[in-house]
Design an enzyme around this catalytic site. Structure first.
Site, PDB file in Angstrom:
ATOM      1  N   SER A 124     -13.803  13.316   9.590  1.00  0.00           N
ATOM      2  CA  SER A 124     -13.570  11.871   9.647  1.00  0.00           C
ATOM      3  C   SER A 124     -14.016  11.327  11.000  1.00  0.00           C
ATOM      4  CB  SER A 124     -12.070  11.628   9.484  1.00  0.00           C
ATOM      5  OG  SER A 124     -11.737  10.323   9.879  1.00  0.00           O
ATOM      6  N   TYR A 148      -2.866  13.838  11.887  1.00  0.00           N
ATOM      7  CA  TYR A 148      -3.947  13.889  10.887  1.00  0.00           C
ATOM      8  C   TYR A 148      -5.290  14.146  11.580  1.00  0.00           C
ATOM      9  CZ  TYR A 148      -7.672  12.263   7.820  1.00  0.00           C
ATOM     10  OH  TYR A 148      -8.856  12.174   7.124  1.00  0.00           O
ATOM     11  N   LYS A 152      -8.162  17.477  11.553  1.00  0.00           N
ATOM     12  CA  LYS A 152      -9.616  17.439  11.333  1.00  0.00           C
ATOM     13  C   LYS A 152     -10.345  18.096  12.515  1.00  0.00           C
ATOM     14  CE  LYS A 152      -9.668  15.407   7.338  1.00  0.00           C
ATOM     15  NZ  LYS A 152      -9.933  16.246   6.169  1.00  0.00           N
TER      16      LYS A 152
HETATM   17  P1  NAD Z   1      -7.385  11.945  -1.783  1.00  0.00           P
HETATM   18  O1  NAD Z   1      -5.966  12.113  -1.356  1.00  0.00           O
HETATM   19  O2  NAD Z   1      -7.695  10.933  -2.823  1.00  0.00           O
HETATM   20  O3  NAD Z   1      -7.961  13.360  -2.286  1.00  0.00           O
HETATM   21  C1  NAD Z   1      -7.507  14.587  -1.790  1.00  0.00           C
HETATM   22  C2  NAD Z   1      -7.231  15.473  -3.001  1.00  0.00           C
HETATM   23  O4  NAD Z   1      -6.768  16.740  -2.540  1.00  0.00           O
HETATM   24  C3  NAD Z   1      -6.133  14.900  -3.916  1.00  0.00           C
HETATM   25  O5  NAD Z   1      -6.589  14.951  -5.247  1.00  0.00           O
HETATM   26  C4  NAD Z   1      -4.958  15.843  -3.697  1.00  0.00           C
HETATM   27  O6  NAD Z   1      -4.145  15.963  -4.851  1.00  0.00           O
HETATM   28  C5  NAD Z   1      -5.669  17.135  -3.331  1.00  0.00           C
HETATM   29  N1  NAD Z   1      -4.879  18.069  -2.521  1.00  0.00           N
HETATM   30  C6  NAD Z   1      -4.200  17.802  -1.375  1.00  0.00           C
HETATM   31  N2  NAD Z   1      -3.635  18.930  -0.921  1.00  0.00           N
HETATM   32  C7  NAD Z   1      -3.964  19.925  -1.784  1.00  0.00           C
HETATM   33  C8  NAD Z   1      -3.684  21.315  -1.853  1.00  0.00           C
HETATM   34  N3  NAD Z   1      -2.930  21.930  -0.933  1.00  0.00           N
HETATM   35  N4  NAD Z   1      -4.197  22.037  -2.882  1.00  0.00           N
HETATM   36  C9  NAD Z   1      -4.957  21.428  -3.832  1.00  0.00           C
HETATM   37  N5  NAD Z   1      -5.260  20.122  -3.813  1.00  0.00           N
HETATM   38  C10 NAD Z   1      -4.762  19.382  -2.803  1.00  0.00           C
HETATM   39  O7  NAD Z   1      -8.239  11.696  -0.477  1.00  0.00           O
HETATM   40  P2  NAD Z   1      -9.758  11.207  -0.333  1.00  0.00           P
HETATM   41  O8  NAD Z   1      -9.751   9.828   0.169  1.00  0.00           O
HETATM   42  O9  NAD Z   1     -10.508  11.557  -1.545  1.00  0.00           O
HETATM   43  O10 NAD Z   1     -10.204  12.141   0.871  1.00  0.00           O
HETATM   44  C11 NAD Z   1     -10.787  13.416   0.651  1.00  0.00           C
HETATM   45  C12 NAD Z   1     -10.967  14.120   1.977  1.00  0.00           C
HETATM   46  O11 NAD Z   1     -11.756  13.282   2.829  1.00  0.00           O
HETATM   47  C13 NAD Z   1      -9.664  14.381   2.719  1.00  0.00           C
HETATM   48  O12 NAD Z   1      -9.768  15.621   3.350  1.00  0.00           O
HETATM   49  C14 NAD Z   1      -9.622  13.267   3.736  1.00  0.00           C
HETATM   50  O13 NAD Z   1      -8.901  13.634   4.885  1.00  0.00           O
HETATM   51  C15 NAD Z   1     -11.090  13.079   4.061  1.00  0.00           C
HETATM   52  N6  NAD Z   1     -11.395  11.726   4.550  1.00  0.00           N
HETATM   53  C16 NAD Z   1     -11.051  10.633   3.794  1.00  0.00           C
HETATM   54  C17 NAD Z   1     -11.324   9.351   4.280  1.00  0.00           C
HETATM   55  C18 NAD Z   1     -10.939   8.125   3.487  1.00  0.00           C
HETATM   56  O14 NAD Z   1     -10.937   7.034   4.059  1.00  0.00           O
HETATM   57  N7  NAD Z   1     -10.627   8.218   2.200  1.00  0.00           N
HETATM   58  C19 NAD Z   1     -11.957   9.197   5.512  1.00  0.00           C
HETATM   59  C20 NAD Z   1     -12.306  10.332   6.235  1.00  0.00           C
HETATM   60  C21 NAD Z   1     -12.017  11.597   5.742  1.00  0.00           C
END
Ligand code: NAD
Ligand code: UDP
Length: 335
Positions: A124, A148, A152
């Site tokens: 991120s 958080y 990362k």
């Molecule tokens: P999200 O919460 O929609 O998706 C994450 C998925 O991981 C969910 O489906 C959740 O159920 C699953 N999950 C969490 N812990 C788990 C575990 N221990 N075992 C199995 N499944 C598990 O989030 P997102 O927005 O799709 O983000 C995806 C990734 O991208 C994350 O790592 C997040 O930190 C990173 N990210 C997101 C953003 C954003 O703005 N959405 C920005 C930067 C980075």
């Protein structure tokens, strides 16, 4: 090619699954639905008309992961599974460190056991902390201001150490800026639990009448209109970036980091105005106190991804608003 997608039922993961299936990959998802619903995966298959294999499991469960690797011929992993809410990470840091960091360690351990050493990891722009200037390039100093962000940063370092110890790995670390929007079908999109922390889902809920008004966090930042500036990027563009990164790691070894952003910053007020224009909906707002830890401006220098991955964002801010709104209207209560 068989690709394992951890967290594939989530917001970004589901859009990546669509692109992977459309490109002819076989997709295996592992998700424990901690922050998502199985319906998202049903819809991914409906959009693409293709089958996706799915395991309901926690990535902390090593035996479950071993089973997945032993039952499939996985060649690469795209790793989304993790918790992502900054505020929550301050309240329950142990859970965040355990889920995000231990989860990644277990995954990498099992990957190594099965000799799968191709990995795309979701990082991120938060790892740039309080950047001294914008646009932000990959070589800028890194820091974190909350648990958080620290997960990362630590995972990025862990992946560097893994590569240093075994040069057969090929890892792409993708630093996303602000993913918003939804698939143009209106079938998959962002489905936050409770009150949205992020700006776009809050705006769409205000437009629906689910929330009375938007609170704009601060109007005295050193930006063109005083409100915070971010690099909003369409989630489908982000998804396409993963395919380019995957293509790259399949051909090479090493560890590389890429910004996934548009390179253009919009303020909170810019986004509100663009949303109003795209949807013909009025967004009432009030100005409130700045949110602790927020920075004035954050946008990417996306040139590295353009040069090395041949990827750049194609969709504009109007597309992002229209698509986010379509998902909200079609799914007023989420999935
Ligand atoms: P999200 O919460 O929609 O998706 C994450 C998925 O991981 C969910 O489906 C959740 O159920 C699953 N999950 C969490 N812990 C788990 C575990 N221990 N075992 C199995 N499944 C598990 O989030 P997102 O927005 O799709 O983000 C995806 C990734 O991208 C994350 O790592 C997040 O930190 C990173 N990210 C997101 C953003 C954003 O703005 N959405 C920005 C930067 C980075
Ligand atoms: N923001 C806001 N009101 C909200 C949510 C967010 O004014 O209800 C602002 C926030 O201060 C920031 C921008 O919108 O300037 C994007 O915030 P978001 O939480 O979506 O992303 P991040 O803080 O991770 O960049």
């Amino acid at each position: 090619m068989e690709v394992l997608v951890t967290g594939g039922a989530g917001y970004i993961g589901s859009h990546v699954c669509v692109e992977l299936l459309n490109s002819g990959c076989e997709v295996i998802v592992v998700d424990n639905f901690a922050n998502s619903k199985p319906e998202a995966l049903k819809r991914v298959q409906e959009i693409t008309g293709k089958y996706l294999k799915f395991y309901e499991a926690d990535i902390l469960d090593k035996l479950a992961l071993e089973k997945i690797f032993s039952e499939n011929n996985i060649e690469a992993v795209i790793h989304f599974a993790g918790f992502k809410a900054v505020g929550e990470s301050i309240k329950i840091p142990i859970l965040y460190y355990n889920n995000n960091i231990t989860g990644t360690l277990v995954l990498c351990e099992v990957m190594k056991m099965y000799n799968v050493k191709k990995l795309v990891f979701s990082s991120s722009a938060t790892v740039y902390g309080m950047p001294k200037r914008v646009p932000i390039s990959e070589h800028f100093p890194l820091s974190a201001t909350n648990p958080y962000g620290r997960t990362k940063l630590m995972i990025e370092e862990i992946l560097q150490d893994i590569y240093a110890s075994d040069k057969q790995w090929s890892v792409a670390i993708l630093r996303y800026f602000n993913p918003i929007g939804a698939h143009e079908s209106g079938r998959i999109g962002e489905d936050p639990r409770g009150i949205p922390n992020n700006l776009m889902p809050f705006i769409t809920q205000v437009a629906m009448g689910k929330r009375e008004k938007l609170s704009i966090f601060g109007s005295n930042y050193a930006t063109h209109d005083g409100t915070g500036v971010r690099d909003y990027i369409h989630v489908v563009d982000i998804a396409k970036g993963h395919l380019k990164a995957l293509e790259k790691i399949m051909k090479t070894r090493g560890i590389e980091t890429y910004n996934l952003g548009t390179g253009v910053g919009y303020s909170v007020l810019d986004l509100v105005k663009n949303f109003e224009k795209a949807t013909n909906k009025k967004i009432p707002y009030v100005i409130s106190e700045p949110r602790l830890g927020d920075i004035a401006e954050c946008y990417a220098n996306p040139i590295k991804a353009k040069t090395i991955l041949n990827w750049s964002a194609e969709k504009n801010i109007q597309d992002m608003c229209i698509d986010a709104w379509r998902f909200q209207v079609n799914n007023p209560e989420g999935y």
